[in-house]
Scaffold this motif. Sequence first.
Motif: not given
Length: 332
Positions: A2-3, A89-93, A98-100
Amino acid sequence: MAQDSTHRDIPRHGDPAILARLFGWSTLTVLAAFLINNVLVVGFGFPGTQAFLRGSAPGGWVHVALYAVAIAVAVAVVLRDRTTSLRWDAHRVHRFNVYLIRALFWAVFLIGVADATIAFMRAESLIEPLLGSENARLFSRPSWVGSYVHIPLIVIAFAIATVTRTLGFFWLAFLIVVAELLIVISRFMFSYEQALMGDLVRYWYAALFLFSSAYTLFDEGHVRVDVLYAGFGRTTRGIVNGIGTILLGMSTAWVIMAVGFGGKQSIINAPVSNFEISQAGPFGLYTKYQMAAFIGLFAITMLIQFVSYFFDAVADKRDEPGHREIAQSSAH
């Protein structure tokens, strides 16, 4: 996989942390400007920032302008909503990283299978009977294979990564075992081996270790001597993690990129721009240039993850809500 290691409620707003957020977002936007500048230098013949600073290339103002725009974008992101929490912000980054990484795993899977198939057909002289002599010549050219086979597969991989939610660490490790097993079976049972088989294992091994490092940082799975650290409280750990992230983590990532992307003939740019292949030639995979790029991608994904880690560390130092507890299986 999972992410996220644990699901938790992440507060979207909190007390302003302008300087910390500005530092983190500036790091990301400057990274983007650095990579764009590298493409301009290697792909389009721009002089580079150093030439502009020496006064030997008037056209170099473009590079400086990109960095100025990068800082301005970071300021705009931070000031647009000053109450955005560090945890958010930490979560968004982290989600972007993870996508990359997920897209990169899909890319090496697709390219590995496709290039191994093409290499097998080259080694066994099957391309010309099936596709004709002209196509056989094209598939023997690394630049053509890289441009018209590898790059489209990379685009497909990034598209696939938008609809799937697994990182694929376990699957890639399983494929490495399968590829190694095929080498053993073909060598000792059928006395058959091609250079492409070993190339495929090395290609996937390199991707597995270099691309998974950033997610391992998120899970705090890297080995760390924590005789003192284990006894610290959350706020003290936040201070240690924040300082260590800047002095040890981010600095290392920037050094790797500065050396690896330092001009057209650097250790990353030269192999990539020339579509460099291994000494096995047409009997191996045409992916050696990608393995050079893996070093840069490792530094990029680690730097992005370090920014997320820094945000979380500062939030811990400020004792903000939303702290993520690492699962026991991920502890070191």
